[in-house]
Motif scaffolding. Structure first.
Motif, PDB file in Angstrom:
ATOM      1  N   PRO A  42     125.198  68.064  39.525  1.00 24.67           N
ATOM      2  CA  PRO A  42     123.911  68.311  39.052  1.00 24.67           C
ATOM      3  C   PRO A  42     123.866  69.411  37.861  1.00 24.67           C
ATOM      4  O   PRO A  42     123.374  69.296  36.909  1.00 24.67           O
ATOM      5  CB  PRO A  42     123.237  68.681  40.103  1.00 24.67           C
ATOM      6  CG  PRO A  42     124.215  69.188  41.218  1.00 24.67           C
ATOM      7  CD  PRO A  42     125.568  68.511  40.897  1.00 24.67           C
ATOM      8  N   MET A  43     124.425  70.530  38.159  1.00 28.96           N
ATOM      9  CA  MET A  43     124.659  71.551  37.134  1.00 28.96           C
ATOM     10  C   MET A  43     126.007  71.931  36.619  1.00 28.96           C
ATOM     11  O   MET A  43     126.614  72.357  37.186  1.00 28.96           O
ATOM     12  CB  MET A  43     123.994  72.763  37.686  1.00 28.96           C
ATOM     13  CG  MET A  43     122.670  72.948  38.204  1.00 28.96           C
ATOM     14  SD  MET A  43     121.543  72.599  37.035  1.00 28.96           S
ATOM     15  CE  MET A  43     121.694  74.136  36.239  1.00 28.96           C
ATOM     16  N   SER A  44     126.138  71.324  35.529  1.00 23.62           N
ATOM     17  CA  SER A  44     127.713  71.559  34.997  1.00 23.62           C
ATOM     18  C   SER A  44     127.721  71.814  33.440  1.00 23.62           C
ATOM     19  O   SER A  44     126.542  71.396  32.764  1.00 23.62           O
ATOM     20  CB  SER A  44     128.293  70.285  35.367  1.00 23.62           C
ATOM     21  OG  SER A  44     127.925  69.116  34.495  1.00 23.62           O
ATOM     22  N   PHE A  45     128.615  72.762  33.199  1.00 24.55           N
ATOM     23  CA  PHE A  45     128.525  72.880  31.453  1.00 24.55           C
ATOM     24  C   PHE A  45     129.949  72.881  31.168  1.00 24.55           C
ATOM     25  O   PHE A  45     130.735  72.866  31.806  1.00 24.55           O
ATOM     26  CB  PHE A  45     127.773  74.148  31.065  1.00 24.55           C
ATOM     27  CG  PHE A  45     128.214  75.375  31.610  1.00 24.55           C
ATOM     28  CD1 PHE A  45     129.114  76.292  31.159  1.00 24.55           C
ATOM     29  CD2 PHE A  45     127.921  75.937  32.885  1.00 24.55           C
ATOM     30  CE1 PHE A  45     129.607  77.296  31.730  1.00 24.55           C
ATOM     31  CE2 PHE A  45     128.141  76.926  33.421  1.00 24.55           C
ATOM     32  CZ  PHE A  45     129.123  77.545  33.099  1.00 24.55           C
ATOM     33  N   SER A  46     130.386  72.788  29.745  1.00 24.01           N
ATOM     34  CA  SER A  46     131.707  72.765  29.240  1.00 24.01           C
ATOM     35  C   SER A  46     131.606  73.986  28.033  1.00 24.01           C
ATOM     36  O   SER A  46     130.940  73.906  27.487  1.00 24.01           O
ATOM     37  CB  SER A  46     131.785  71.568  28.689  1.00 24.01           C
ATOM     38  OG  SER A  46     133.062  71.443  28.297  1.00 24.01           O
TER      39      SER A  46
END
Length: 74
Positions: free
Chosen positions: A18-22
């Motif tokens: 649900p809450m991911s970033f790169s």
């Protein structure tokens, strides 16, 4: 210079995070998300490292909640 992207696509085969970033730092990439997978081994409570699903990836589980994946950028 860092490039920050918020992902909800099939990045690294993680499609339900649900809450991911790169974060992209030059030729390297750091992917951060909540760890939702069932582990069949005892995870170290502070930090745990293992090889990733794909070749050339390093998975770091931080505080039994956060999954950090280090890899080369695409």
């Amino acid at each position: 210079m860092a490039n920050l992207e918020f992902c909800n696509t099939r990045h690294f085969g993680i499609e339900y995070a649900p809450m991911s970033f790169s974060i992209r730092l030059g030729r390297r990439e750091l992917f951060v998300s909540r760890d939702f997978r069932k582990r069949f081994y005892k995870v170290n409570p502070l930090i745990d490292c293992c090889t990733g699903i794909q070749p050339g990836h390093l998975e770091i589980i931080f505080l039994k909640k956060w999954l950090l994946i280090l890899s080369k950028a695409r």
